[in-house]
Design an enzyme around this catalytic site. Structure first.
Site, PDB file in Angstrom:
ATOM      1  N   ASP A   1       3.059   5.506  -6.972  1.00  0.00           N
ATOM      2  CA  ASP A   1       4.288   5.471  -6.183  1.00  0.00           C
ATOM      3  C   ASP A   1       5.547   5.363  -7.023  1.00  0.00           C
ATOM      4  O   ASP A   1       6.651   5.495  -6.504  1.00  0.00           O
ATOM      5  CB  ASP A   1       4.245   4.279  -5.209  1.00  0.00           C
ATOM      6  N   HIS A  21      -1.878  -2.571  -9.761  1.00  0.00           N
ATOM      7  CA  HIS A  21      -2.875  -2.008  -8.860  1.00  0.00           C
ATOM      8  C   HIS A  21      -4.107  -2.890  -8.868  1.00  0.00           C
ATOM      9  O   HIS A  21      -4.434  -3.468  -9.906  1.00  0.00           O
ATOM     10  CB  HIS A  21      -3.266  -0.590  -9.316  1.00  0.00           C
ATOM     11  N   HIS A  39       0.880  -1.195   0.000  1.00  0.00           N
ATOM     12  CA  HIS A  39       0.000   0.000   0.000  1.00  0.00           C
ATOM     13  C   HIS A  39       0.908   1.234   0.000  1.00  0.00           C
ATOM     14  O   HIS A  39       1.717   1.418  -0.909  1.00  0.00           O
ATOM     15  CB  HIS A  39      -0.908  -0.112   1.227  1.00  0.00           C
TER      16      HIS A  39
END
Ligand code: CMC
Length: 443
Positions: A378, A321, A280
């Site tokens: 990210d 994802h 996460h």
């Protein structure tokens, strides 16, 4: 007249059929009402299933389960679309400031100029934390991970605010939201200052939300600190991109914790804890560690072989994802942001070269194409944060700071529901059947 769908209960391996009238374990006709949202897939309303038929649904990881209704954020994973209260993330990141986005998330509509001014004043004038909070920090080892500090101090805020603890009072909930959004940058910057042994910097309400955060991170009492406007804008965009992401693991944790009526600061601390994991929010830290481990573009092919090897647990961090099966729209904005910051600061980061080549190779590799694995938010955020001077161990704290508005908005939405219930998943029990205790001497 509700829409209905008929299904037949079948064994694990056989596909479900739709025609039977018997209520036996091998054949069961079940009718579910279908609920439609404003956009997105319809959902089967299975709430009465156990009461009517004595069976549960089985969905570890919530692969097909909507756990709530929500009007905050919408993601179309196939299109790579992210909407906050209906507005595309690209339009918000390019045209609005983070606090404007916070207002939108919290109240559902974009603020008027006057509403925004009042909102900003309120947030920026509540950025100080109780002096006693400082003593909490001194209880941590200086080499503690900043996320461990953040889990502790965010939960500790519950012990400071006894004037607004009635979660069923909407004004109390609003005060709590303001406090959290205002104080989170201060708590995050204090975690950093503590780790480098510098004095905590008090907030400065004359600066923007992002500018104040940068000052609390990087200023020292002996020198003036001038906020770089390009870095300030980049920080603000990073906050906006992380502000909410519908029912992800940390938001769902905040909702579940809050569903018992727990103190909201404690619920947000649970969100911080969940965010920490590398699957996460911890992924941005893991991406930089990975880029450093790869070190040079020539090492990319052998690294990708490890990633694709089923027997090796290595994953390409910053890729893939649960919801996006296309480009994460936040990753595109983050890349543009990354270019602007590196240019402004004149930073030539070898990690960027490795990241760009890794992205290029991965996007043309059948392994990633077949699994629809694209860069996520990210992938580039760590490179910008590092260029700004933020150490890798602080990356997830920045994510937590920005996501606090999303967490508290979802918590508020849930508590405000008329039929709010405690969250209580069921299970498929696979342990021993009932058996009698064997005294120690006979074992
Ligand atoms: N690298 C290599 N293979 C991957 C990756 C990856 N990053 N992600 C998924 N896969 C493979 C996985 O091995 C599986 O392959 P197979 O079908 O052969 O078994 C397939 O793709 C499906 O993966 P999954 O684990 O079932 O997918 P998931 O939806 O449960 O996981 C994820 C989503 C984000 C946890 C995962 O993609 C991942 O671990 N990515 C790396 C960590 C990361 O970047 N996380 C940040 C997510 S975005 C920010 C946030 O939400 O906090």
């Amino acid at each position: 007249m509700p829409n209905v769908i008929s299904m037949k209960k079948s064994s694990d391996k056989k596909p479900a059929k739709t025609s039977s009238t018997q209520d036996s374990p091998s054949a069961m006709k079940v009718e579910f009402p279908i609920l439609s949202g404003t956009i997105g897939p319809d959902v089967l309303d299975v709430r009465s299933l156990y009461k009517d038929k004595g069976v549960f649904t089985f969905d570890p990881g919530f692969m097909s389960t909507a756990a709530c209704k929500s009007a905050v954020t919408y993601i179309d994973g196939d299109k790579g679309e992210l909407l906050y209260r209906g507005y595309p993330i690209e339009q918000l990141a390019n045209n609005a400031g983070y606090l404007e986005v916070c207002y939108l998330l919290m109240f559902g509509e974009l603020p008027s100029p006057k509403q925004l001014e009042e909102f900003e004043d309120t947030v920026l004038s509540h950025t100080m934390v109780h002096e006693q909070v400082h003593t909490f920090y001194h209880g941590f080892r200086p080499d503690a991970h900043p996320m461990s500090i953040l889990c502790g101090v965010v939960g500790a805020l519950a012990s400071f605010y006894h004037d607004s603890t009635d979660i069923h009072n909407p004004r109390h909930r609003e005060i709590t939201a303001y406090r959290l959004i205002a104080k989170m940058p201060t708590l995050v910057a204090m975690a950093y200052k503590y780790s480098v042994g510098q004095p905590f910097m008090y907030p400065d309400a004359s600066l923007s939300y992002a500018g104040n955060f940068l000052r609390m991170m990087f200023a020292v009492p002996t020198q003036d600190y001038v906020v770089n406007p390009v870095v300030e804008r980049a920080m603000d965009v990073i906050f906006t991109l992380h502000a909410d992401h519908e029912q992800n693991a940390s938001t769902s944790t905040v909702r579940l914790a809050g569903s018992s009526g727990a103190n909201p600061f404690a619920c947000i601390a649970a969100g911080v804890a969940t965010l920490w994991g590398p699957a996460h929010g911890g992924a941005n830290e893991a991406v930089l560690n990975m880029l450093e481990e790869i070190g040079d573009v020539k090492n990319i092919p052998s690294y990708l072989e490890k990633v694709k090897d089923k027997l090796d647990p290595t994953r390409l961090m910053g890729f893939g994802h649960r919801v996006y099966k296309n480009f994460d729209p936040r990753a595109k904005i983050m890349k543009e942001n990354c270019d602007a910051v590196l240019k402004e600061l004149g930073v030539a980061d070898p990690a960027l070269e490795v990241a760009m080549e890794l992205e290029r190779i991965a996007l043309s590799d059948p392994y990633f194409i077949e699994r629809k694995l694209y860069p996520n938010v990210d992938f580039y955020s760590g490179i910008i944060l590092r260029a700004i001077g933020i150490p890798t161990s602080m990356f997830t704290c920045i994510f937590a700071l920005a996501r606090t508005v999303g967490w508290i908005t979802h918590w508020n939405e849930m508590i405000g529901e008329a039929d709010q219930k405690i969250g209580r998943p069921r299970q498929l029990y696979i342990g021993p059947k009932r058996r009698d205790f064997v005294p120690l001497a006979k074992r």
